[in-house]
Design a protein around this motif. Structure first.
Motif, short mmCIF file in Angstrom:
data_model
loop_
_atom_site.label_atom_id
_atom_site.label_comp_id
_atom_site.label_asym_id
_atom_site.label_seq_id
_atom_site.Cartn_x
_atom_site.Cartn_y
_atom_site.Cartn_z
N ARG A 107 3.78 11.74 -2.37
CA ARG A 107 3.76 13.06 -2.99
C ARG A 107 4.66 14.02 -2.21
NH1 ARG A 107 -0.74 15.89 -5.24
NH2 ARG A 107 -0.77 14.38 -6.89
N LYS A 108 4.69 13.89 -0.86
CA LYS A 108 5.57 14.74 -0.05
C LYS A 108 7.03 14.51 -0.42
CE LYS A 108 3.13 15.69 4.26
NZ LYS A 108 3.05 15.36 5.68
N LYS A 109 7.39 13.23 -0.61
CA LYS A 109 8.77 12.88 -0.94
C LYS A 109 9.14 13.25 -2.36
CE LYS A 109 8.63 8.57 1.12
NZ LYS A 109 9.12 7.20 1.27
N ASP A 110 8.19 13.14 -3.27
CA ASP A 110 8.47 13.35 -4.68
C ASP A 110 7.27 14.03 -5.33
OD1 ASP A 110 9.01 13.21 -7.40
OD2 ASP A 110 9.44 11.06 -7.41
N LYS A 111 7.42 15.31 -5.64
CA LYS A 111 6.32 16.11 -6.20
C LYS A 111 5.86 15.61 -7.57
CE LYS A 111 6.22 19.23 -2.91
NZ LYS A 111 5.35 18.98 -1.82
N SER A 112 6.67 14.78 -8.23
CA SER A 112 6.28 14.29 -9.55
C SER A 112 5.33 13.10 -9.48
CB SER A 112 7.52 13.92 -10.37
OG SER A 112 8.15 12.78 -9.81
N VAL A 113 5.04 12.60 -8.29
CA VAL A 113 4.10 11.48 -8.15
C VAL A 113 2.72 11.95 -8.59
CG1 VAL A 113 2.91 9.99 -6.50
CG2 VAL A 113 5.38 10.31 -6.34
N LEU A 114 2.18 11.29 -9.59
CA LEU A 114 0.89 11.68 -10.14
C LEU A 114 -0.24 10.76 -9.74
CD1 LEU A 114 1.95 12.57 -13.79
CD2 LEU A 114 1.55 14.13 -11.88
N MET A 115 0.06 9.50 -9.53
CA MET A 115 -1.04 8.58 -9.22
C MET A 115 -0.55 7.43 -8.36
SD MET A 115 -1.79 6.55 -12.71
CE MET A 115 -1.12 4.93 -12.93
N THR A 116 -1.50 6.85 -7.68
CA THR A 116 -1.27 5.64 -6.90
C THR A 116 -2.25 4.61 -7.42
OG1 THR A 116 -0.56 6.90 -4.97
CG2 THR A 116 -1.34 4.64 -4.59
N SER A 117 -1.75 3.48 -7.85
CA SER A 117 -2.60 2.41 -8.37
C SER A 117 -2.74 1.33 -7.31
CB SER A 117 -1.98 1.79 -9.62
OG SER A 117 -1.85 2.74 -10.64
N LEU A 118 -3.94 0.76 -7.23
CA LEU A 118 -4.19 -0.31 -6.28
C LEU A 118 -4.43 -1.61 -7.03
CD1 LEU A 118 -6.63 1.50 -3.84
CD2 LEU A 118 -4.15 1.34 -3.71
N PHE A 119 -3.75 -2.65 -6.61
CA PHE A 119 -3.89 -3.97 -7.21
C PHE A 119 -4.13 -4.99 -6.11
CE2 PHE A 119 -1.12 -1.58 -10.04
CZ PHE A 119 -1.74 -1.79 -11.27
N LYS A 120 -4.87 -6.02 -6.43
CA LYS A 120 -5.09 -7.14 -5.51
C LYS A 120 -4.39 -8.35 -6.11
CE LYS A 120 -7.43 -9.55 -2.33
NZ LYS A 120 -6.54 -10.11 -1.38
N LYS A 121 -3.50 -8.95 -5.33
CA LYS A 121 -2.77 -10.12 -5.79
C LYS A 121 -3.71 -11.33 -5.78
CE LYS A 121 1.84 -11.81 -5.18
NZ LYS A 121 2.99 -11.82 -4.29
N ALA A 122 -3.72 -12.07 -6.87
CA ALA A 122 -4.55 -13.28 -6.95
C ALA A 122 -3.80 -14.31 -7.78
CB ALA A 122 -5.90 -12.97 -7.58
N SER A 123 -3.87 -15.55 -7.37
CA SER A 123 -3.20 -16.60 -8.13
C SER A 123 -3.86 -16.72 -9.51
CB SER A 123 -3.28 -17.94 -7.38
OG SER A 123 -4.63 -18.37 -7.32
N PRO A 124 -3.13 -17.26 -10.47
CA PRO A 124 -3.65 -17.31 -11.85
C PRO A 124 -5.01 -18.02 -11.99
CG PRO A 124 -1.33 -17.87 -11.83
CD PRO A 124 -1.77 -17.77 -10.39
N HIS A 125 -5.32 -18.94 -11.08
CA HIS A 125 -6.57 -19.69 -11.20
C HIS A 125 -7.60 -19.31 -10.14
CE1 HIS A 125 -4.56 -21.99 -14.24
NE2 HIS A 125 -3.57 -22.22 -13.39
N HIS A 126 -7.40 -18.18 -9.49
CA HIS A 126 -8.35 -17.72 -8.46
C HIS A 126 -9.70 -17.42 -9.10
CE1 HIS A 126 -10.15 -15.25 -5.28
NE2 HIS A 126 -9.34 -15.94 -4.47
#
Length: 180
Positions: free
Chosen positions: A135-154
């Motif tokens: 947000r400091k670098k770019d005021k247009s940043v509205l959200m931060t999404s969190l994802f967990k990487k998992a293999s297709p068959h996890h």
């Protein structure tokens, strides 16, 4: 964190999933109240939020809203003096419609948006700080999404989950997300 540097202390907990993956079970009981190890899933989500410094929780529900509100009011959640719980109920069909139920200015700083069936012990401080720096670098940043990487068959992935996420490595900007 908000631009003033305050910590994130507010969450919108979506007690509705806006999908039908758990039908017919969820015809009578909301998914957030379905038990895992004898505790409704919403309890795990609320523990997660409180452990991450959240003190104000808006619980949004449309289907079975009275059951969710009644349940929460009968539990220790309603007795915690440092936690403010606000119930928001409306008949809507999507996440976008749910978010439009909040008045402009009702939530005045950054917040966590979370589903009521999340079970996690992740610490969010690094995500909050990364959001603040973006947000400091770019005021247009509205959200931060969190994802967990998992293999297709996890084993943690839902059957039929084919979510695809594309992120620009240099900017961390979400380029594409498809979970159809």
């Amino acid at each position: 964190p908000s631009e003033s540097g305050d910590s994130v202390d507010t969450a919108i907990l979506l007690a509705d999933s806006f999908d039908h993956r758990f039908t017919p079970i969820t015809l009578d009981i909301p998914r957030a109240l379905c038990p895992i190890v004898n505790n409704p899933m919403i309890h795990y989500t609320m523990e997660f939020l409180i452990a991450n410094g959240i003190h104000k929780i808006y619980i949004f529900c449309c289907a079975h809203s009275e059951k969710i509100e009644e349940h929460i009011k009968k539990t220790y959640w309603s007795e915690l003096p440092s936690i403010e719980i606000i119930f928001v109920s409306s008949k809507v069909e999507s996440l976008g419609e749910a978010m439009r139920q909040f008045e402009i200015g009702e939530i005045e700083s950054d917040f966590v948006l979370i589903s009521g069936d999340v079970i996690s012990n992740m610490h969010l401080e690094k995500a909050f700080e990364a959001h603040k720096q973006l947000r400091k670098k770019d005021k247009s940043v509205l959200m931060t999404s969190l994802f967990k990487k998992a293999s297709p068959h996890h084993r943690s992935r839902a059957g039929g989950d084919t979510t695809i996420v594309a992120v620009d490595k240099s900017t961390q900007q979400l380029l594409h997300m498809d979970n159809s």
